[in-house]
Design a protein around this motif. Structure first.
Motif, PDB file in Angstrom:
ATOM      1  N   LYS A   1       0.820  -1.210   0.000  1.00  0.00           N
ATOM      2  CA  LYS A   1       0.000   0.000   0.000  1.00  0.00           C
ATOM      3  C   LYS A   1       0.854   1.260   0.000  1.00  0.00           C
ATOM      4  O   LYS A   1       0.517   2.253  -0.648  1.00  0.00           O
ATOM      5  CB  LYS A   1      -0.904  -0.021   1.239  1.00  0.00           C
TER       6      LYS A   1
ATOM      7  N   ASP B   1      -4.116   9.429   0.234  1.00  0.00           N
ATOM      8  CA  ASP B   1      -4.859   8.194  -0.035  1.00  0.00           C
ATOM      9  C   ASP B   1      -5.640   7.755   1.199  1.00  0.00           C
ATOM     10  O   ASP B   1      -6.798   7.312   1.097  1.00  0.00           O
ATOM     11  CB  ASP B   1      -3.905   7.074  -0.462  1.00  0.00           C
TER      12      ASP B   1
ATOM     13  N   ARG C   1      -8.707   9.866   1.533  1.00  0.00           N
ATOM     14  CA  ARG C   1      -9.748   9.464   0.574  1.00  0.00           C
ATOM     15  C   ARG C   1     -10.430   8.174   1.007  1.00  0.00           C
ATOM     16  O   ARG C   1     -11.611   7.964   0.721  1.00  0.00           O
ATOM     17  CB  ARG C   1      -9.140   9.312  -0.821  1.00  0.00           C
ATOM     18  N   GLU C   2      -9.708   7.310   1.690  1.00  0.00           N
ATOM     19  CA  GLU C   2     -10.290   6.059   2.182  1.00  0.00           C
ATOM     20  C   GLU C   2     -11.244   6.286   3.351  1.00  0.00           C
ATOM     21  O   GLU C   2     -11.978   5.381   3.751  1.00  0.00           O
ATOM     22  CB  GLU C   2      -9.183   5.109   2.645  1.00  0.00           C
TER      23      GLU C   2
END
Length: 261
Positions: free
Chosen positions: A136, A194, A197-198
Motif C-alpha cells: 500500500k 490516499d 480518501r479512504e
C-alpha cells in the motif's frame, strides 16, 4: 459527550510546563472518517495537543474521549495504570516527526512487532497484513531491509504502515514531513492523501498548506495554545474569520512565493 459517529472528543484540555501555558481550554471533536488538519505558528501547542490526546503528556485539565471512553482516567476517576493506558494507545496510531522505527528490526519486523507482542495476534495473519500494508505504501521491495538503509521518505512511509498495522480507530500525525528533504515530502503526502480518501479518521499537525487545503475535511487553527478558528478548508483558506488566521496565511503565501514555504 460524544455522538454515535464521534471517534475523538477533546473537552477543555489545558497543559502547562512550569510557568508556560502551552494549551488553554482546547475543545473539539472528530467524527469517524474525518481528516482534521491542525495548523498554526511554531510554538502554538500543536504537537503537545497530539501528545495529550494519547496521554504521552497527561493534560492538567480537561477530558479526552476515544469512542466514548475516557482516555487516561479509569471508571473510578483515577489515572490509568500503564497496562490500561497501553490498551487504549493500541487504538490510537501515531506517526512521529522523526520516524521512531526500531533500528534492530527489519521493515517487515517493525510492522509485525506490535500486533504480535501487544495484540497477541497470529503471526501468519499479521505477516500477510503487514505485506499488504507495505504494498500500500509502495515498499514491498524493502521488507527485509533495516531502517538505516532507508531514505527519510521511506522511513516515514514505514512509520505510517506500522501505525496502520495496529488497526487503530484514530491516526495522529505530528508534522510527518518536517524532518524530510523537500524532494521526499511528496511521497509521504501521497500516502496520507490516499488515507484521507479512504475515510480514515485522522488528526494531522502539518505545515503543508496545499496538502491541508486538499485533504482536510476541517481545519483547526491554534495560536498560543488556543483554538482561534475552525472550519472547512475552502472557507479557512479563502475567507478566514480572524485577523490572526489572515496574518498566518499571508506569511505562508509570502513564503511560498519566495520559495521558502
Amino acid at each position: 459527550m460524544t455522538g454515535p459517529s464521534k471517534v475523538l472528543d477533546v473537552a477543555g484540555v489545558s497543559k502547562r510546563f512550569g510557568e508556560l501555558e502551552v494549551l488553554s481550554d482546547v475543545s473539539f471533536g472528530v467524527d469517524k472518517g474525518e481528516t482534521v488538519c491542525v495548523l498554526g505558528p511554531s510554538g502554538s501547542g500543536k504537537s503537545t495537543l497530539l501528545r495529550c490526546i494519547n496521554w504521552l503528556e497527561p493534560p492538567d485539565a480537561g477530558q479526552i474521549y476515544l469512542n466514548g471512553a475516557q482516555v487516561g482516567i479509569n471508571g473510578a476517576g483515577l489515572v490509568m495504570n500503564d497496562r490500561d493506558l497501553s490498551r487504549i494507545r493500541t487504538r490510537i496510531g501515531m506517526v512521529f516527526q522523526h520516524f521512531a522505527l526500531w533500528p534492530h528490526l527489519t521493515v517487515l519486523q517493525n510492522l509485525m512487532e506490535g500486533p504480535i507482542q501487544v495484540q497477541r495476534r497470529p503471526k501468519a495473519e499479521v505477516r500477510d497484513e503487514a505485506l499488504a500494508l507495505l504494498a500500500k505504501v509502495g515498499l514491498t521491495d524493502k521488507q527485509d531491509v533495516f531502517p538505516a538503509k532507508l531514505s527519510g521518505g521511506q522511513k516515514q512511509r514505514v512509520g505510517i504502515a506500522r501505525a496502520l498495522a495496529m488497526k487503530p480507530d484514530l491516526l495522529l500525525f505530528d508534522e510527518p514531513t518536517s524532518a524530510l528533504d523537500p524532494e521526499l515530502v511528496a511521497e509521504v503526502l501521497v500516502v496520507m492523501a490516499d488515507l484521507a480518501r479512504e475515510g480514515r479518521t485522522m488528526v494531522i499537525v502539518t505545515h503543508e498548506m496545499a496538502f491541508a487545503r486538499e485533504a482536510a475535511t476541517r481545519i483547526l487553527f491554534l495560536d498560543h495554545g488556543r483554538v482561534i478558528e475552525t472550519g472547512p478548508p475552502e472557507r479557512f483558506f479563502t475567507e478566514p474569520e480572524t485577523e490572526r488566521a489572515r496574518q498566518f496565511l499571508q506569511r505562508y503565501a509570502n513564503g511560498a512565493a519566495s520559495g521558502r514555504a
